[in-house]
Structures are given as structure tokens and as C-alpha cells.
Design a protein around this motif. Structure first.
Motif, PDB file in Angstrom:
ATOM      1  N   UNK A  63       0.797  -1.223   0.000  1.00 32.40           N
ATOM      2  CA  UNK A  63       0.000   0.000   0.000  1.00 32.40           C
ATOM      3  C   UNK A  63       0.832   1.277   0.000  1.00 32.40           C
ATOM      4  N   UNK A  64       2.118   1.201   0.315  1.00 32.16           N
ATOM      5  CA  UNK A  64       2.928   2.417   0.412  1.00 32.16           C
ATOM      6  C   UNK A  64       3.196   3.030  -0.954  1.00 32.16           C
ATOM      7  N   UNK A  65       3.323   4.356  -0.956  1.00 29.13           N
ATOM      8  CA  UNK A  65       3.527   5.091  -2.202  1.00 29.13           C
ATOM      9  C   UNK A  65       4.582   6.181  -2.002  1.00 29.13           C
ATOM     10  N   UNK A  66       5.112   6.680  -3.120  1.00 24.26           N
ATOM     11  CA  UNK A  66       6.070   7.784  -3.058  1.00 24.26           C
ATOM     12  C   UNK A  66       5.818   8.727  -4.229  1.00 24.26           C
ATOM     13  N   UNK A  67       6.113  10.004  -3.993  1.00 26.28           N
ATOM     14  CA  UNK A  67       5.812  11.042  -4.990  1.00 26.28           C
ATOM     15  C   UNK A  67       6.939  12.066  -5.057  1.00 26.28           C
ATOM     16  N   UNK A  68       6.982  12.783  -6.185  1.00 25.07           N
ATOM     17  CA  UNK A  68       7.717  14.033  -6.310  1.00 25.07           C
ATOM     18  C   UNK A  68       6.695  15.107  -6.640  1.00 25.07           C
ATOM     19  N   UNK A  69       6.648  16.173  -5.834  1.00 30.72           N
ATOM     20  CA  UNK A  69       5.634  17.191  -6.066  1.00 30.72           C
ATOM     21  C   UNK A  69       6.177  18.587  -5.875  1.00 30.72           C
ATOM     22  N   UNK A  70       5.449  19.556  -6.414  1.00 30.39           N
ATOM     23  CA  UNK A  70       5.800  20.969  -6.280  1.00 30.39           C
ATOM     24  C   UNK A  70       4.630  21.708  -5.654  1.00 30.39           C
ATOM     25  N   UNK A  71       4.920  22.427  -4.569  1.00 31.91           N
ATOM     26  CA  UNK A  71       3.915  23.255  -3.905  1.00 31.91           C
ATOM     27  C   UNK A  71       4.187  24.718  -4.241  1.00 31.91           C
ATOM     28  N   UNK A  72       3.147  25.401  -4.695  1.00 24.14           N
ATOM     29  CA  UNK A  72       3.274  26.834  -4.986  1.00 24.14           C
ATOM     30  C   UNK A  72       2.557  27.611  -3.883  1.00 24.14           C
ATOM     31  N   UNK A  73       3.270  28.520  -3.263  1.00 20.00           N
ATOM     32  CA  UNK A  73       2.712  29.314  -2.168  1.00 20.00           C
ATOM     33  C   UNK A  73       2.143  30.631  -2.679  1.00 20.00           C
ATOM     34  N   UNK A  74       1.176  31.147  -1.932  1.00 25.53           N
ATOM     35  CA  UNK A  74       0.518  32.387  -2.321  1.00 25.53           C
ATOM     36  C   UNK A  74      -0.779  32.162  -3.061  1.00 25.53           C
ATOM     37  N   UNK A  75      -1.098  30.907  -3.346  1.00 26.52           N
ATOM     38  CA  UNK A  75      -2.319  30.564  -4.076  1.00 26.52           C
ATOM     39  C   UNK A  75      -3.180  29.619  -3.261  1.00 26.52           C
ATOM     40  N   UNK A  76      -4.491  29.827  -3.315  1.00 28.19           N
ATOM     41  CA  UNK A  76      -5.461  28.883  -2.789  1.00 28.19           C
ATOM     42  C   UNK A  76      -6.473  28.618  -3.900  1.00 28.19           C
ATOM     43  N   UNK A 158      10.515  34.021  -4.508  1.00 29.95           N
ATOM     44  CA  UNK A 158       9.849  34.952  -5.405  1.00 29.95           C
ATOM     45  C   UNK A 158       8.498  35.344  -4.842  1.00 29.95           C
ATOM     46  N   UNK A 159       7.682  36.024  -5.660  1.00 26.10           N
ATOM     47  CA  UNK A 159       6.359  36.431  -5.207  1.00 26.10           C
ATOM     48  C   UNK A 159       5.479  35.217  -4.891  1.00 26.10           C
ATOM     49  N   UNK A 160       5.632  34.175  -5.696  1.00 24.06           N
ATOM     50  CA  UNK A 160       4.894  32.923  -5.479  1.00 24.06           C
ATOM     51  C   UNK A 160       5.915  31.783  -5.393  1.00 24.06           C
ATOM     52  N   UNK A 161       6.559  31.648  -4.234  1.00 23.31           N
ATOM     53  CA  UNK A 161       7.656  30.681  -4.093  1.00 23.31           C
ATOM     54  C   UNK A 161       7.179  29.251  -4.362  1.00 23.31           C
ATOM     55  N   UNK A 162       8.103  28.417  -4.779  1.00 23.83           N
ATOM     56  CA  UNK A 162       7.783  27.016  -5.044  1.00 23.83           C
ATOM     57  C   UNK A 162       8.743  26.099  -4.302  1.00 23.83           C
ATOM     58  N   UNK A 163       8.176  25.012  -3.783  1.00 22.47           N
ATOM     59  CA  UNK A 163       8.932  24.021  -3.039  1.00 22.47           C
ATOM     60  C   UNK A 163       8.778  22.669  -3.711  1.00 22.47           C
ATOM     61  N   UNK A 164       9.902  22.036  -4.046  1.00 23.83           N
ATOM     62  CA  UNK A 164       9.889  20.675  -4.589  1.00 23.83           C
ATOM     63  C   UNK A 164      10.153  19.692  -3.462  1.00 23.83           C
ATOM     64  N   UNK A 165       9.309  18.679  -3.346  1.00 22.19           N
ATOM     65  CA  UNK A 165       9.404  17.702  -2.270  1.00 22.19           C
ATOM     66  C   UNK A 165       9.417  16.279  -2.809  1.00 22.19           C
ATOM     67  N   UNK A 166      10.125  15.398  -2.092  1.00 18.12           N
ATOM     68  CA  UNK A 166       9.980  13.951  -2.266  1.00 18.12           C
ATOM     69  C   UNK A 166       9.191  13.456  -1.065  1.00 18.12           C
ATOM     70  N   UNK A 167       8.154  12.688  -1.322  1.00 18.52           N
ATOM     71  CA  UNK A 167       7.220  12.291  -0.274  1.00 18.52           C
ATOM     72  C   UNK A 167       7.027  10.781  -0.309  1.00 18.52           C
ATOM     73  N   UNK A 168       7.180  10.143   0.841  1.00 14.06           N
ATOM     74  CA  UNK A 168       6.856   8.721   0.986  1.00 14.06           C
ATOM     75  C   UNK A 168       5.737   8.612   2.007  1.00 14.06           C
TER      76      UNK A 168
END
Length: 307
Positions: A63-76, A158-168
Motif C-alpha cells: 500500500x505504500x507510495x512515493x511522490x515528487x511534487x511541487x507546492x506553490x505558495x501564495x495561491x489557494x 519569489x512572489x509565489x515561491x515554489x517548493x519541490x518535495x519527495x514524499x513517501x
């Protein structure tokens, strides 16, 4: 060529998991096709596909999974990703990597999540995205999920910073919810900008096939489904003699003590009540999945899936 096995598909963006199943069904000219672990249309990466009789084994995959994702801040957004309507947009150039780093531990371990409004979670027999599209708002209980690892891969200020994450993480974890909740905790707002699943159910993106690669292998008659033994290694395995093999195919419950006394047991088998085991014959052919049922006087192997 047998078609009973698995395909490690690298899902492209823009297709639903159901779309992918339909395309595989047409390419392989096969009726029985299923997938393990739905991916949103915008998400790419590993989508386990079961072929033929292997569709019955989807429930036994890891059932375990892993991802690479990007979070953009300043937006909802309404969907917690860039596919949805923007609800709020505010530049947050003051947000620093140090602030993000200090907040991340709140999302590691066993945590509670509220699923995104646009998700496949069912309430009253209807999926949340169906209700959301109708403008209906429903209360959804928080769900317990587990995040094993959050690793920062990159940070772009930046104005809308972005964070790249590896997630398990464990099953049922919404990465969109992590993006939303991390943004809220930082008082900045956050949404998921892109996501790739890198591991799922024992499959890795490094060994995955795109549709183009699958089509080429089929044209060259080189496609071979992944055998159950290659993805069920988290389960123990037991080998049956010809006598017990015959009884297995008849659906009989088999005495564990006699099997262990007369035949070898493999893969560090640890037998306990409710253990699930792969079952093989002496020619190393996969026969199915059995469950150990223990009473005060004996332990038996009860067939769950017979191939």
C-alpha cells in the motif's frame, strides 16, 4: 505469451486512471484489466495495471507510495491544485525556506487530513467531486494517514515561491491536502502545482513503461507482463507437493504442519494467524494466495485466490 500479470504504466498527464485501463485493454485486446491506486488526471507516474487473472491480486499489493511534487505558495484554489478555480492569490515574497523547513515536521508521521473537496472520497454514496461540481458543501471527517518521509529537493523564492518535495506515505494520503495545509500553517496559502508518483504497490517509475514504449514492445512482440512473484515479495511463500497442489486446486483447506514437514518453506516464512502466503508448486508456478487460519489445535492454509 501469457497476459496474466502486471504492467507498470507511466501514466501521462490528461488521462484518468479509467482512461488508461481502457487504452491498455484495447492495445492488449484483453477484457480483464484493472488498476491499483487512482491518480488524478493531471498527475503523472506509476499506475499499476493488472492484466487477466492478476486483477484478482490487486487487493494483495503493497500500500505504500512515493511522490515528487511541487507546492506553490501564495495561491489557494478550489481543488487544492492548479486545475481548480483560484480562490485567493497573494504574493508572499517574504516566505523563506527556513520558515518552510520549520513547518514540515508537522506533516511527518501519523497525521489527520481532511480530503480535498474535489476528490474521490464517497459521502452518502456519492463522490466529493460530484457534489462539489453541483455546488454542494458537505462535512467530511478527518482521516488518519501516515507520512514516512518529506525531503526538500529544491526551493525557488519569489512572489509565489515554489517548493519541490519527495514524499513517501501510506495509502489514502492526499498530497494536495499537504500542500493546502502547509500553506495554511505558514499563513501564505498553498496549492499543488504538479505531482508525479514515483513508487506504488512495489512498482518504481524507473521500470515503468509509457504508452509509446508499450506499443513498441507489442509491435516487436517483446512485451512480457510482470509476474505476481515480482510484486508480492512482501508476502511469505510456500511450496506444495503434487498431492497438495491437486487438493489446492480443488479448493481444499490444507494442514500447514504436514506441508512444512514434507516440503520446503521459502522467503523467511513466518506463520501466524491470518498470515497471507503466496502458493507455488514444485515447478515454481504461482498457484494463488492462501491465508493461514490458526485454532487451538492446528493451523491450516485456506485458499483465498486460486490461479
Amino acid at each position: 505469451m501469457t497476459t496474466d500479470g502486471f504492467l507498470n504504466l507511466n501514466k501521462p498527464a490528461g488521462m484518468t486512471s479509467h482512461d488508461c485501463v481502457g487504452r491498455v485493454r484495447r492495445l492488449l485486446k484483453l477484457k480483464r484489466v484493472g488498476h491499483g491506486g487512482t491518480l488524478d488526471p493531471a498527475v503523472t507516474g506509476v499506475l499499476p495495471i493488472a492484466l487477466g487473472k492478476a486483477t484478482r491480486l490487486l487487493q494483495f499489493l503493497q500500500h505504500n507510495k512515493a511522490y515528487r511534487g511541487t507546492i506553490r505558495f501564495g495561491l489557494i484554489t478550489a481543488t487544492d491544485d492548479l486545475e481548480g478555480e483560484i480562490i485567493h492569490s497573494r504574493p508572499v515574497p517574504e516566505l523563506s525556506l527556513e520558515k518552510v523547513q520549520s513547518a514540515l515536521p508537522n506533516f511527518i508521521g501519523k497525521i489527520e487530513q481532511f480530503p480535498p473537496s474535489f476528490s474521490a472520497v464517497q459521502v452518502g454514496g456519492k463522490r466529493l467531486y460530484e457534489l462539489a461540481r453541483k455546488g454542494e458543501t458537505v462535512e467530511v471527517a478527518a482521516r488518519n494517514v501516515e507520512v514516512f518521509r518529506l525531503e526538500i529537493l529544491d526551493w525557488r523564492s519569489g512572489d509565489f515561491p515554489e517548493l519541490d518535495l519527495a514524499i513517501a506515505c501510506g495509502a489514502g494520503t492526499y498530497i494536495r491536502a499537504i500542500a493546502r495545509d502547509l500553506g495554511a500553517l505558514l499563513n501564505a496559502g498553498g496549492t499543488l502545482a504538479c505531482l508525479t508518483r514515483t513508487e506504488s504497490s512495489g512498482f518504481s517509475i524507473d521500470q515503468s513503461l509509457s504508452f509509446e514504449e508499450l506499443e513498441l514492445q507489442l509491435q516487436e512482440n517483446k512485451f512480457c507482463p510482470i509476474l505476481p512473484a515480482q510484486v508480492l515479495g512482501h508476502l511469505g511463500a510456500i511450496v506444495l507437493s503434487p498431492e497438495y497442489t491437486k487438493r489446492w486446486f480443488q479448493g481444499q483447506r490444507l494442514p500447514i504442519a504436514e506441508i512444512m514437514e514434507n516440503r520446503k518453506v521459502e522467503k523467511n516464512l513466518s506463520i501466524s494467524s491470518s498470515s497471507l502466503l503466496q502458493v507455488y508448486n514444485e515447478d515454481n508456478q504461482f498457484l494463488g494466495i492462501g491465508q493461514v487460519v490458526t485454532s487451538d489445535t492446528s493451523s491450516i492454509l485456506a485458499p483465498q485466490i486460486v490461479f
